[in-house]
Structures are given as C-alpha cells and as structure tokens.
Design an enzyme around this catalytic site. Structure first.
Site, PDB file in Angstrom:
ATOM      1  N   GLY A 102       2.563  -0.727  -4.319  1.00 42.77           N
ATOM      2  CA  GLY A 102       1.752   0.111  -3.449  1.00 42.77           C
ATOM      3  C   GLY A 102       1.852  -0.362  -2.016  1.00 42.77           C
ATOM      4  O   GLY A 102       2.848  -0.961  -1.607  1.00 42.77           O
ATOM      5  N   CYS A 103       0.818  -0.128  -1.274  1.00 44.11           N
ATOM      6  CA  CYS A 103       0.782  -0.494   0.140  1.00 44.11           C
ATOM      7  C   CYS A 103       1.100  -1.972   0.320  1.00 44.11           C
ATOM      8  O   CYS A 103       0.443  -2.828  -0.265  1.00 44.11           O
ATOM      9  CB  CYS A 103      -0.600  -0.183   0.701  1.00 44.11           C
ATOM     10  SG  CYS A 103      -0.834  -0.709   2.399  1.00 44.11           S
ATOM     11  N   PHE A 104       2.094  -2.267   1.137  1.00 46.89           N
ATOM     12  CA  PHE A 104       2.466  -3.676   1.298  1.00 46.89           C
ATOM     13  C   PHE A 104       1.384  -4.491   1.984  1.00 46.89           C
ATOM     14  O   PHE A 104       1.313  -5.702   1.803  1.00 46.89           O
ATOM     15  CB  PHE A 104       3.823  -3.869   1.960  1.00 46.89           C
ATOM     16  CG  PHE A 104       4.130  -3.076   3.204  1.00 46.89           C
ATOM     17  CD1 PHE A 104       3.190  -2.762   4.161  1.00 46.89           C
ATOM     18  CD2 PHE A 104       5.437  -2.645   3.407  1.00 46.89           C
ATOM     19  CE1 PHE A 104       3.512  -2.045   5.302  1.00 46.89           C
ATOM     20  CE2 PHE A 104       5.783  -1.931   4.550  1.00 46.89           C
ATOM     21  CZ  PHE A 104       4.813  -1.633   5.499  1.00 46.89           C
TER      22      PHE A 104
END
Length: 171
Positions: free
Chosen positions: A11-13
């Site tokens: 997902g979002c880093f």
C-alpha cells in the site's frame, strides 16, 4: 556486517517506512516504485496506473542483526494480505501487496511464510499477496522519504485504518 536488501509493497509507502525504520539492524529504508515497465517514474506517472509500478519500500538491513525471515513476518503485520488491489484506503494496482525477492533464498523464505500464514486460518479470505522477482527500484521524490518524520499528523491519519486492522487481526 552483512548488508542485504528487502523490497516490500504494502500500500502507501508512507505507511511502510516507520515499522521497519525503527528496528535494530536496519541501515535505511527508502520509499519508491518498482514492478513496472517505465524507467524513473514520477509519483504522478505511477498514479495514472499506466506504469505497472507499485509503491514499495527498499530496506537495507544487517542480516547479522535481523533476518530476512523476521522482516517478512513484520511485513505481514503491516498489510491486509487478502486484498490484491490496494491496502486500506489506498486503492488500485499501484498499492498492491507484493514481496519482491532478490534471491532464491528470499523466495523460499517468503513462500514458506505465506504458506504458514495461509495455514494459520487467521484470515477468512485467501492470502493473495504476490511474491515476485525484484525489478529495478526507483526512489520516490524526496518529499515522500521519511514522511512519518516530516508530517506525523498526516501520517497518523494515513495509518488509522491500517492500525485498526492490525489490532483486530494480529493482537
């Protein structure tokens, strides 16, 4: 000191840096893009879903202090391994969960770990996280690096669903 690397997409880093960054044996963690076909993509390009890239983190670690196996176990606890098309509020193929392996040994560890997770019956749905050979990793723009340190309030908002899921499934 034996420095190795691990690459995880979950997902979002922004949300994937801090859980690893604070561990003993971690040399550095960088946010970036991997798995696609466009060289040196920008954040804006990756958002178009045309590059094939997913947001990921690359972790440099001292394998004499922390093992790849330990990192994989930590990875699982940061993600929903039953969601193939994003993680939590972040949707789309650029947020898909993937363990990118750098060697046959890493592949074996990741596959064994995924099989053990599937056999644990912790989740009602099948484990869909992919295990793929590592491809070139392109570091994200500097404003994405160490985001949890730069904007802790925004990081907390981004992490809310992830932390609730972790509390429900892992604690």
């Amino acid at each position: 000191m034996a420095i190795e690397t691990a690459i995880f997409a979950g997902g979002c880093f922004w949300c994937m840096v801090q859980p690893f960054d604070s561990l003993d044996g971690i040399e550095k963690v960088r946010s970036g893009y991997t798995g696609g076909h466009v060289e040196n993509p920008t954040y804006e390009q990756v958002l178009t879903h045309t590059t094939g890239h997913t947001e990921a983190v690359k972790i440099w670690f001292d394998s004499e202090k922390i093992s790849y196996r330990e990192l994989v176990e930590i990875y699982w606890e940061q993600t929903d391994p039953t969601d193939a098309m994003g993680q939590f509020q972040d949707r789309g193929d650029n947020y898909r969960p993937v363990i990118f392996v750098n060697s046959p040994e890493q592949r074996e560890i990741a596959e064994e770990s995924r099989a053990a997770l599937a056999a644990s019956n912790r989740f009602d749905e099948p484990i869909v996280t992919k295990i793929e050979d590592a491809k070139p990793f392109y570091e994200a723009e500097e404003y994405h690096q160490d985001f949890y340190k730069k904007d802790p309030e925004r990081e907390a908002l981004e992490m809310a669903q992830r932390l609730q899921f972790k509390a429900d499934k892992w604690n």
